[in-house]
Write an enzyme that holds these catalytic residues in place. Structure first.
Site, PDB file in Angstrom:
ATOM      1  N   VAL A   1     -13.451  -1.347   1.958  1.00 19.53           N
ATOM      2  CA  VAL A   1     -12.966   0.037   2.003  1.00 19.53           C
ATOM      3  C   VAL A   1     -11.840   0.071   3.021  1.00 19.53           C
ATOM      4  O   VAL A   1     -11.731  -0.800   3.884  1.00 19.53           O
ATOM      5  CB  VAL A   1     -14.074   1.059   2.376  1.00 19.53           C
ATOM      6  CG1 VAL A   1     -15.109   1.151   1.272  1.00 19.53           C
ATOM      7  CG2 VAL A   1     -14.709   0.736   3.705  1.00 19.53           C
ATOM      8  N   SER A   2     -11.023   1.101   2.933  1.00 19.27           N
ATOM      9  CA  SER A   2      -9.827   1.137   3.766  1.00 19.27           C
ATOM     10  C   SER A   2     -10.020   1.820   5.116  1.00 19.27           C
ATOM     11  O   SER A   2      -9.205   1.625   6.008  1.00 19.27           O
ATOM     12  CB  SER A   2      -8.681   1.819   3.015  1.00 19.27           C
ATOM     13  OG  SER A   2      -9.083   3.095   2.587  1.00 19.27           O
TER      14      SER A   2
END
Length: 188
Positions: A61-62
């Site tokens: 995930v960012s």
């Protein structure tokens, strides 16, 4: 009788170094037969069907705000690997899909290049990298590593891919600019 091949032939067949073959043997992953002269020979039939190595599942995930999605990806990947009875490890990463220096990504690449991986499982193609995932897929293909993408979307047209890429670039750079301004404001 089974055809026997040398350590060099096996290394070429598996696209790894001779040292990797020796390590696999020391770890008990493969077995050799010794000639009267003490040279290692391997039964070709053992390697035509056998996939050496483990399954690596990769979740990313960012941002920290999306940690719940990282947990969800981990659960989906673990469930899939368990249902297939594979020996697997989930590598979790936190960072932009445009950052090539993530610890998990580097760990994944090292395992692929060492020849320790039989298959790579990801939930979506863009979880690996936003741009450049095709390069990693090519390296996997070279090393005969199966790539499994659980949620493949239909093939998009060139225009749809281009529009998606442009939006992604704008989003990433906007986030960086916003983060930069936020840090400057915090310092003031």
């Amino acid at each position: 009788m089974d055809r026997l091949i040398s350590i060099g032939e096996l290394a070429e067949l598996k696209a790894v170094s001779v040292d990797t073959i020796r390590r696999w043997e020391n770890e008990g992953k493969i077995k050799s037969v010794r000639t009267n002269g003490g040279h290692r020979r391997y039964r070709l039939a053992d390697f035509v069907e056998q996939k050496l190595g483990k399954t690596l599942a990769y979740a990313r995930v960012s941002s920290q705000d999306l940690k719940h999605d990282l947990d969800r990806q981990d659960a989906v990947l673990s469930g899939y690997c368990q249902s297939n009875g594979w020996n697997y490890e989930v590598i979790r990463d936190l960072g932009s899909g445009m950052n090539y220096r993530k610890k998990g990504l580097n760990k994944l690449l090292a395992a692929i290049l060492d020849g320790d991986v039989a298959r790579l499982v990801i939930t979506h193609k863009d979880r690996l990298l936003r741009f450049g995932s095709e390069l990693i897929f090519a390296v996997c293909e070279y090393h005969d590593i199966e790539v499994i993408i659980l949620n493949k979307k239909e093939d998009a047209t060139f225009e749809e891919d281009l529009a998606s890429d442009v939006l992604e670039i704008i989003t990433v750079f906007s986030a960086r600019l916003y983060g930069s301004r936020s840090n400057k404001n915090k310092k003031l």
